[in-house]
Design a protein around this motif. Structure first.
Motif, PDB file in Angstrom:
ATOM      1  N   LEU A 395     -18.584  19.127  -6.847  1.00  0.00           N
ATOM      2  CA  LEU A 395     -18.036  19.278  -5.495  1.00  0.00           C
ATOM      3  C   LEU A 395     -18.744  20.405  -4.783  1.00  0.00           C
ATOM      4  O   LEU A 395     -19.014  21.466  -5.382  1.00  0.00           O
ATOM      5  N   ILE A 396     -19.052  20.214  -3.517  1.00  0.00           N
ATOM      6  CA  ILE A 396     -19.725  21.217  -2.697  1.00  0.00           C
ATOM      7  C   ILE A 396     -18.834  21.522  -1.489  1.00  0.00           C
ATOM      8  O   ILE A 396     -18.361  20.607  -0.795  1.00  0.00           O
ATOM      9  N   GLN A 397     -18.631  22.844  -1.251  1.00  0.00           N
ATOM     10  CA  GLN A 397     -17.873  23.284  -0.080  1.00  0.00           C
ATOM     11  C   GLN A 397     -18.662  24.342   0.666  1.00  0.00           C
ATOM     12  O   GLN A 397     -19.434  25.108   0.075  1.00  0.00           O
ATOM     13  N   LEU A 398     -18.491  24.382   1.984  1.00  0.00           N
ATOM     14  CA  LEU A 398     -19.160  25.369   2.830  1.00  0.00           C
ATOM     15  C   LEU A 398     -18.488  26.727   2.683  1.00  0.00           C
ATOM     16  O   LEU A 398     -17.253  26.838   2.755  1.00  0.00           O
ATOM     17  N   LYS A 499     -12.355  21.415  -8.249  1.00  0.00           N
ATOM     18  CA  LYS A 499     -11.622  22.181  -7.231  1.00  0.00           C
ATOM     19  C   LYS A 499     -11.150  23.512  -7.787  1.00  0.00           C
ATOM     20  O   LYS A 499     -11.230  24.547  -7.113  1.00  0.00           O
ATOM     21  N   GLN A 500     -10.651  23.504  -9.048  1.00  0.00           N
ATOM     22  CA  GLN A 500     -10.231  24.755  -9.672  1.00  0.00           C
ATOM     23  C   GLN A 500     -11.405  25.712  -9.811  1.00  0.00           C
ATOM     24  O   GLN A 500     -11.266  26.922  -9.622  1.00  0.00           O
ATOM     25  N   ALA A 501     -12.557  25.146 -10.134  1.00  0.00           N
ATOM     26  CA  ALA A 501     -13.743  26.000 -10.243  1.00  0.00           C
ATOM     27  C   ALA A 501     -14.087  26.620  -8.890  1.00  0.00           C
ATOM     28  O   ALA A 501     -14.420  27.812  -8.804  1.00  0.00           O
ATOM     29  N   LEU A 502     -14.013  25.827  -7.821  1.00  0.00           N
ATOM     30  CA  LEU A 502     -14.325  26.345  -6.485  1.00  0.00           C
ATOM     31  C   LEU A 502     -13.341  27.414  -6.033  1.00  0.00           C
ATOM     32  O   LEU A 502     -13.674  28.273  -5.214  1.00  0.00           O
ATOM     33  N   HIS A 503     -12.110  27.380  -6.546  1.00  0.00           N
ATOM     34  CA  HIS A 503     -11.141  28.413  -6.188  1.00  0.00           C
ATOM     35  C   HIS A 503     -11.640  29.796  -6.587  1.00  0.00           C
ATOM     36  O   HIS A 503     -11.286  30.795  -5.948  1.00  0.00           O
TER      37      HIS A 503
END
Length: 747
Positions: A395-398, A499-503
């Motif tokens: 997953l990629i988020q800005l 998602k947990q990783a991105l948190h």
């Protein structure tokens, strides 16, 4: 909803048949009811006229029998042949007694008379009177000479009269016996029902009696003709006769076998119609109810039998003739259209394959794909995956928008999605997709490689993506990578891992590449919460004062400690919620309206959805804390100005009274020290100095405009010692009050 031709083809015949049956059955019942009512009325009228005939005939027979019997006695011959004078009391009494006896046998109200044609006297109503020759001659002409019978009845103005010329069987008549039945007696005998019209005709057809004289239905000629008609018929029955100006009358009659009199009564159609009124209403109501029921039944039957056709029609709603009323024609046209469009539909599906593939990947992340559908669609889209393949969700988020507007986020995500397609080879991934408004997602696929090899390859792809996005789009991104899994149906769980990783980029900063395996222990570790209460108190006090410098001095140490001491993502989110909640409570306490505006009503979700510490800090500072401080500053300035104006108003009104700031504070319900600081801030001078200056200005006016002594002015301005007033005045004006007055008077 419009119904088709088939529906009405069933509905209308069933409805018409049902309505016809109801109408026929109702008509039959109505006609039968009319016949029954007419028969009932006829029977009632017939019984009534029979009763009238019997009652009146009995009275007539009694009268005739009594006179006939009396005329055959020897005493009668002696009476009518001998003169009766006032002295012949016994003879008169005998005649009168005999008449009274006859009266007692007949109807009440009947008058009787006995006339002697030999001796020219008359007894009428128990009175004896003499007759002259002319009167006797008139009686002979009326009752004897022009009559064919010795015993008959005639109609008079007051009723009917029985005439009996005596002796009955002798042509030489010696007396006349008369019996008058009045109309009142006849009405009482005949009118057994209200509004019943009764006619009595003698055997010649002459009208002897009518119950309603003012309502002439038939002419005398019609009565004579009617008498002739009835004479040839049975003793009782019904006969029709045409009345002038109206429809034919139905007359119920009864003939007397005693004297051939005819008794008639009218069968009134209005009475029959009145009796049928409720019957008509009941039949009409029942008919309407039955028609309504038939309408409902016809509708339900039609709906039931056309429901399959309608379902087919709705299923085939693919051609413009959707409003066609002919269902069969429409269905045939629809089938033809479906067949003709099959080729174009197949080509359209081919063109939509990328979008369908994207939807498949999206459904995998949402766990909306069955194993059968997954296997079929993977082959359809050209994926040849075996059981040896292992997968990872990336997953990629800005981290930020790089100075762009929020509306540009979709374009940036789409550009990142295209870069993923270029950086990662097609055999190493499934179709990249935009997962939601904030996230781009890709399922990576590996075969025949160990975990370290896969981790290294994933890291290389992620690093290349970070660099490409930074170089071409000038923005930073963070990448979260799940554990490896063997079944694509587990993609939803893998997405949650990413998602947990991105948190964790809240702690690691922007441009982070985070593997879930590396942070799994942090996610499941103990919860240690730290909240800088003292720093928050300093920040909130600065907000209350509306002081930007104090707010800036307290804000950044508070945020630094809040983020630095809560390394766990869960801990940090809990502290963020606490901070937002405290800010809302502070806003409500201060009475400002910043956090609860239309743009910030979802502040909790906005703060928790941001995964970049810099963006969280910007949101809290620029959109929450500073706007609240500015609102409080404006509110405080207005409040200070209002309080200061109230203080000056009191000074201007009460300068000549004892006045202190303690007294004003008690009156305005404020602390005197607080009022002193506000007043000095607004006017740049202390309250006592302002009060003294105003009093001295008033002293200058009084010195110029009045003759008040200096002592009086000092006392009025609350100077207990005039010397104190003189010193204060000289200090301000550089002259004494007396000198000031002289100077002003000299001018």
């Amino acid at each position: 909803m419009r119904k088709g031709r088939m529906f009405y083809g069933i509905f209308i015949p069933v409805l018409v048949l049902g309505v016809g049956l109801v109408a026929g059955f109702g008509s039959y019942i109505y006609i039968s009811t009319i016949d029954s009512v007419v028969e009932q009325f006829s029977s009632s009228k017939q019984s009534n006229i029979e009763q009238i005939k019997n009652n009146l005939e009995h009275k007539i027979q009694t009268i005739e029998y009594a006179f006939n019997t009396y005329s055959t006695t020897s005493s009668f011959q002696d009476v009518v042949t001998n003169p009766i004078t006032e002295k012949d009391f016994i003879a008169y009494r005998n005649v009168n007694s005999q008449l009274n006896y006859i009266a007692s046998m007949a109807a009440e109200g009947t008058e009787y008379s006995l006339i002697s044609l030999v001796q020219n006297w008359q007894i009428m109503n128990e009175r004896l009177s003499s007759l002259n020759d002319e009167e006797v001659q008139q009686l002979r002409e009326r009752y004897i000479e022009n009559q064919k019978q010795s015993l008959f009845w005639i109609k008079t103005d007051k009723g009917i009269r029985f005439v009996n010329t005596l002796p009955v069987f002798s042509s030489k008549k010696q007396a006349i016996a008369l019996s008058d039945i009045s109309l009142h007696t006849l009405d009482a005998t005949i009118k057994t029902e209200e509004k019943t019209t009764v006619y009595i005709l003698n055997k010649q057809g002459e009208l002897m009696y009518e119950s309603d004289p003012g309502h002439e239905l038939l002419t005398p000629e019609q009565f004579v003709r009617l008498s002739g008609t009835v004479s040839a018929m049975e003793d009782k029955g019904m006969v029709k006769e045409h009345a002038s100006g109206r429809e034919s009358l139905q007359l119920i009659y009864a003939k007397s076998s005693y004297n051939n009199w005819i008794y008639l009564t009218v069968l009134d159609q209005t009475e029959i119609a009145g009796s049928l009124k409720m019957t008509k209403f009941g039949l009409s109501a029942m008919g309407l109810l039955s028609i309504l029921l038939i309408w409902i039944v016809a509708y339900m039957i039609s709906l039931h039998f056309t429901k399959p056709i309608q379902q087919i029609k709705r299923s085939l709603s693919v051609i413009p003739q959707a409003n066609s009323r002919n269902e069969i024609e429409y269905i045939m046209n629809s089938i033809d259209t479906i067949i003709s469009e099959k080729a174009s539909l197949e080509s359209l599906i081919e063109a939509e394959m990328p979008r369908l593939e994207t939807q498949l990947i999206l459904n995998l992340f949402r766990n909306r794909v069955s194993p059968e559908e997954l296997e079929q669609n993977l082959l359809r889209f050209g994926y040849h995956l075996s059981e040896r393949h292992r997968y990872a969700a990336m997953l990629i988020q800005l981290d930020s928008l790089g100075g762009r507007e929020a509306s540009d986020k979709d374009v940036l995500l789409l550009a990142i999605n295209n870069m993923v397609e270029e950086v990662i080879p097609g055999q190493q991934r499934l179709q990249p997709i935009i997962l939601n408004d904030d996230t781009q997602a890709t399922i990576l696929a590996f075969a025949g490689k160990s975990d370290p090899e896969m981790n290294r390859e994933v890291l290389d792809y992620a690093t290349a993506l970070l660099k490409a996005v930074r170089d071409y789009l000038k923005v930073s991104i963070s990448i979260g990578i799940s554990k490896f899994y063997t079944d694509l149906l587990e993609s939803k769980e893998a997405c949650e891992m990413s998602k947990q990783a991105l948190h964790q980029r809240l702690n690691l900063g922007k441009e982070s590449i985070i593997f879930y395996e590396d942070i799994s222990m942090v996610v499941s570790g103990p919860v240690l919460l730290h909240y800088p209460v003292e720093l928050e108190s300093q920040l909130f006090n600065a907000i209350r004062l509306g002081d930007k410098e104090q707010v800036a001095a307290a804000l950044y140490p508070f945020l630094a400690e809040l983020m630095g001491k809560n390394r766990s993502t869960m801990n940090f989110e809990v502290m963020l919620v606490r901070l937002v909640n405290n800010l809302i409570q502070l806003e409500q306490h201060l009475g400002v309206n910043v956090l609860l505006t239309q743009d910030n009503n979802k502040l909790y979700h906005r703060v928790l959805d941001i995964r970049n510490p810099e963006e969280i800090e910007r949101l809290l500072v620029q959109e929450v804390i500073f706007p609240m401080m500015y609102s409080m500053k404006d509110k405080t300035s207005k409040q200070f100005r209002c309080l200061s104006d109230k203080i000056t108003d009191i000074v201007h009104a009460e300068y000549d009274r004892e006045l202190t700031l303690d007294m004003i504070g008690e009156r305005l319900h404020y602390n005197p020290n607080y009022l002193s600081s506000i007043f000095k801030k607004e006017y740049g001078t202390a309250f006592s100095e302002y009060l003294m200056n105003y009093r001295l200005e008033m002293a200058k006016r009084w010195l110029t405009e009045t003759d008040m002594t200096i002592k009086e002015i000092a006392e009025r301005l609350q100077y207990h010692n005039p010397q104190n007033f003189i010193r204060s005045f000289r200090k301000k004006e550089q002259v004494t009050p007396g000198a000031y007055r002289k100077l002003r008077q000299a001018d």
